[in-house]
Design a protein around this motif. Structure first.
Motif, PDB file in Angstrom:
ATOM      1  N   UNK A   1       0.847  -1.201   0.000  1.00  0.00           N
ATOM      2  CA  UNK A   1       0.000   0.000   0.000  1.00  0.00           C
ATOM      3  C   UNK A   1       0.873   1.238   0.000  1.00  0.00           C
ATOM      4  N   UNK A   2       0.446   2.240  -0.726  1.00  0.00           N
ATOM      5  CA  UNK A   2       1.144   3.512  -0.699  1.00  0.00           C
ATOM      6  C   UNK A   2       1.088   4.093   0.690  1.00  0.00           C
ATOM      7  N   UNK A   3       2.039   4.972   1.044  1.00  0.00           N
ATOM      8  CA  UNK A   3       2.008   5.599   2.362  1.00  0.00           C
ATOM      9  C   UNK A   3       0.704   6.332   2.583  1.00  0.00           C
ATOM     10  N   UNK A   4       0.361   6.526   3.845  1.00  0.00           N
ATOM     11  CA  UNK A   4      -0.895   7.198   4.185  1.00  0.00           C
ATOM     12  C   UNK A   4      -0.961   8.571   3.567  1.00  0.00           C
ATOM     13  N   UNK A   5       0.187   9.213   3.346  1.00  0.00           N
ATOM     14  CA  UNK A   5       0.182  10.552   2.787  1.00  0.00           C
ATOM     15  C   UNK A   5      -0.341  10.573   1.366  1.00  0.00           C
ATOM     16  N   UNK A   6      -0.400   9.387   0.720  1.00  0.00           N
ATOM     17  CA  UNK A   6      -0.896   9.326  -0.642  1.00  0.00           C
ATOM     18  C   UNK A   6      -2.407   9.285  -0.693  1.00  0.00           C
ATOM     19  N   UNK A   7      -3.051   9.207   0.478  1.00  0.00           N
ATOM     20  CA  UNK A   7      -4.504   9.127   0.558  1.00  0.00           C
ATOM     21  C   UNK A   7      -5.030  10.437   1.095  1.00  0.00           C
ATOM     22  N   UNK A   8      -6.179  10.863   0.595  1.00  0.00           N
ATOM     23  CA  UNK A   8      -6.760  12.122   1.056  1.00  0.00           C
ATOM     24  C   UNK A   8      -6.860  12.131   2.569  1.00  0.00           C
TER      25      UNK A   8
ATOM     26  N   UNK B   1      -9.441   3.042  15.044  1.00  0.00           N
ATOM     27  CA  UNK B   1      -8.745   3.899  14.079  1.00  0.00           C
ATOM     28  C   UNK B   1      -9.728   4.751  13.279  1.00  0.00           C
ATOM     29  N   UNK B   2     -10.948   4.275  13.132  1.00  0.00           N
ATOM     30  CA  UNK B   2     -11.966   5.012  12.371  1.00  0.00           C
ATOM     31  C   UNK B   2     -12.701   6.057  13.210  1.00  0.00           C
ATOM     32  N   UNK B   3     -12.484   6.040  14.514  1.00  0.00           N
ATOM     33  CA  UNK B   3     -13.237   6.914  15.420  1.00  0.00           C
ATOM     34  C   UNK B   3     -13.208   8.388  15.023  1.00  0.00           C
TER      35      UNK B   3
ATOM     36  N   UNK C   1     -10.277 -13.606   9.025  1.00  0.00           N
ATOM     37  CA  UNK C   1      -9.191 -14.420   9.554  1.00  0.00           C
ATOM     38  C   UNK C   1      -8.437 -13.728  10.685  1.00  0.00           C
ATOM     39  N   UNK C   2      -8.761 -12.451  10.974  1.00  0.00           N
ATOM     40  CA  UNK C   2      -8.003 -11.697  11.977  1.00  0.00           C
ATOM     41  C   UNK C   2      -8.733 -11.491  13.303  1.00  0.00           C
ATOM     42  N   UNK C   3     -10.001 -11.862  13.407  1.00  0.00           N
ATOM     43  CA  UNK C   3     -10.653 -11.956  14.697  1.00  0.00           C
ATOM     44  C   UNK C   3     -11.215 -10.682  15.306  1.00  0.00           C
ATOM     45  N   UNK C   4     -11.725 -10.859  16.532  1.00  0.00           N
ATOM     46  CA  UNK C   4     -12.477  -9.803  17.218  1.00  0.00           C
ATOM     47  C   UNK C   4     -11.598  -8.636  17.644  1.00  0.00           C
ATOM     48  N   UNK C   5     -10.496  -8.921  18.316  1.00  0.00           N
ATOM     49  CA  UNK C   5      -9.644  -7.848  18.814  1.00  0.00           C
ATOM     50  C   UNK C   5      -9.103  -6.975  17.704  1.00  0.00           C
ATOM     51  N   UNK C   6      -8.740  -7.581  16.589  1.00  0.00           N
ATOM     52  CA  UNK C   6      -8.271  -6.812  15.436  1.00  0.00           C
ATOM     53  C   UNK C   6      -9.353  -5.861  14.948  1.00  0.00           C
ATOM     54  N   UNK C   7     -10.586  -6.340  14.855  1.00  0.00           N
ATOM     55  CA  UNK C   7     -11.653  -5.476  14.348  1.00  0.00           C
ATOM     56  C   UNK C   7     -12.001  -4.363  15.331  1.00  0.00           C
ATOM     57  N   UNK C   8     -11.798  -4.616  16.623  1.00  0.00           N
ATOM     58  CA  UNK C   8     -11.990  -3.523  17.585  1.00  0.00           C
ATOM     59  C   UNK C   8     -10.926  -2.448  17.372  1.00  0.00           C
TER      60      UNK C   8
ATOM     61  N   UNK D   1     -10.827   6.893   5.424  1.00  0.00           N
ATOM     62  CA  UNK D   1     -10.840   5.695   6.275  1.00  0.00           C
ATOM     63  C   UNK D   1      -9.563   4.890   6.100  1.00  0.00           C
ATOM     64  N   UNK D   2      -9.125   4.696   4.869  1.00  0.00           N
ATOM     65  CA  UNK D   2      -7.898   3.944   4.626  1.00  0.00           C
ATOM     66  C   UNK D   2      -6.682   4.668   5.194  1.00  0.00           C
ATOM     67  N   UNK D   3      -6.671   5.984   5.076  1.00  0.00           N
ATOM     68  CA  UNK D   3      -5.566   6.759   5.653  1.00  0.00           C
ATOM     69  C   UNK D   3      -5.523   6.617   7.165  1.00  0.00           C
ATOM     70  N   UNK D   4      -6.692   6.650   7.800  1.00  0.00           N
ATOM     71  CA  UNK D   4      -6.751   6.518   9.252  1.00  0.00           C
ATOM     72  C   UNK D   4      -6.242   5.149   9.692  1.00  0.00           C
ATOM     73  N   UNK D   5      -6.606   4.096   8.950  1.00  0.00           N
ATOM     74  CA  UNK D   5      -6.131   2.758   9.290  1.00  0.00           C
ATOM     75  C   UNK D   5      -4.624   2.651   9.103  1.00  0.00           C
ATOM     76  N   UNK D   6      -4.120   3.212   8.003  1.00  0.00           N
ATOM     77  CA  UNK D   6      -2.674   3.163   7.761  1.00  0.00           C
ATOM     78  C   UNK D   6      -1.906   3.914   8.843  1.00  0.00           C
ATOM     79  N   UNK D   7      -2.432   5.050   9.260  1.00  0.00           N
ATOM     80  CA  UNK D   7      -1.789   5.826  10.320  1.00  0.00           C
ATOM     81  C   UNK D   7      -1.741   5.036  11.621  1.00  0.00           C
ATOM     82  N   UNK D   8      -2.749   4.195  11.854  1.00  0.00           N
ATOM     83  CA  UNK D   8      -2.804   3.369  13.065  1.00  0.00           C
ATOM     84  C   UNK D   8      -1.948   2.115  12.958  1.00  0.00           C
ATOM     85  N   UNK D   9      -1.241   1.965  11.846  1.00  0.00           N
ATOM     86  CA  UNK D   9      -0.361   0.816  11.688  1.00  0.00           C
ATOM     87  C   UNK D   9      -1.027  -0.415  11.116  1.00  0.00           C
TER      88      UNK D   9
END
Length: 278
Positions: A1-8, A167-169, A155-162, A109-117
């Motif tokens: 994925x491109x760096x988060x800076x590449x996303x609005x 990150x979307x908050x 495949x990544x489970x409950x804790x991952x989705x929390x 949303x994608x930028x926020x997730x990327x920023x959160x690692x």
């Protein structure tokens, strides 16, 4: 994925945004769009309540029906209505939900997730599956609020989705309504298709346990629900339909409980519960 800076980096503003809540809703069968039920009437009322409190600028839907290896989002300008089911009346296949897309929300949303690692992939010009458009056609039949959809990773489970939800908050402060669409219980092979007023005890026990943990903001128990909840695997042979709930928990303010707005059961074991997170 491109760096988060590449996303609005943010949703374009036009006036003051109304901070939006987060909802987990159970979308049940696609027939929810056609058949009267307590859950259908609830969603219709919910949409009116949302508008009365301050209509969102856009909606971000996490649907159980879009599974990918890593998060992606729909950047379609005009998402098509996807009829991802079979064996239902023709009237259901003729339904369309012509809401405009929200590609800027998808990129944010994608930028926020990327920023959160969280590793993400590029957006796709995908339409809205029935986990998105069926509840939205009841909540916002005018189809006048832009919509973006975000995928889940079973495949990544409950804790991952929390963590994904957390990150979307910040999108909530930009006037984006987050709708996590799944099903509180989802064992289609155990449903009583001829209809019944009796609720399977194993479904009722799971429904009660989830309510207790969500209303108590017990994230440790929720993250470990596969081991701790009664009849977890009987209610969710695969847990893709419950994972949106954990994203909603994460998108809530830390430590804040969820409030159950609706509880009903269809076909003996299909719980249609809905929660609001402020």
């Amino acid at each position: 994925m491109s760096p988060a800076s590449a996303i609005a980096p943010s949703v374009p503003a036009s006036g003051a945004a109304v901070r939006q809540p987060v909802y987990f809703i159970s979308h049940g069968s696609p027939m929810l769009a056609l058949q009267d039920s307590a859950a259908r009437r609830f969603l219709q009322d919910l949409g009116r309540d949302v508008r009365a409190a301050g209509a969102p600028r856009a909606i971000l839907v996490l649907s159980a029906h879009w599974e990918t290896a890593a998060p992606t989002a729909s950047v379609a300008d005009q998402p098509e209505t996807i009829h991802d089911f079979g064996g239902f009346p023709r009237a259901l296949f003729e339904m369309r939900y012509p809401a405009p897309g929200a590609p800027e929300v998808a990129r944010t949303a994608l930028a926020a997730l990327a920023t959160a690692g969280i590793t993400v992939t590029a957006g796709q010009a995908r339409g809205l599956d029935h986990g998105a458009w069926v509840p939205l056609i009841l909540m916002f039949p005018e189809a006048d609020i832009p919509v973006a959809q975000l995928s889940i990773q079973p495949h990544l489970g409950a804790g991952y989705h929390r963590r994904l939800g957390a990150a979307l908050r910040p999108l909530r402060d930009q006037g984006v309504l987050i709708v996590a669409s799944g099903s509180l219980t989802h064992n289609l092979g155990a449903l009583t298709w001829e209809g019944t007023d009796e609720v399977a005890p194993w479904a009722a026990a799971f429904q009660s346990w989830i309510h207790d943990k969500v209303s108590g903001a017990d994230v440790a128990a929720l993250d470990d629900y596969r081991a701790r909840a009664p009849f977890a695997r009987q209610n969710h042979p695969r847990d893709e339909h419950l994972l949106p709930l954990f994203a909603a928990v994460g998108a809530a303010s830390p430590g804040q409980p969820g409030h159950r707005l609706h509880a009903s059961v269809q076909l003996g074991a299909l719980a249609m519960d809905a929660y609001r997170f402020d």
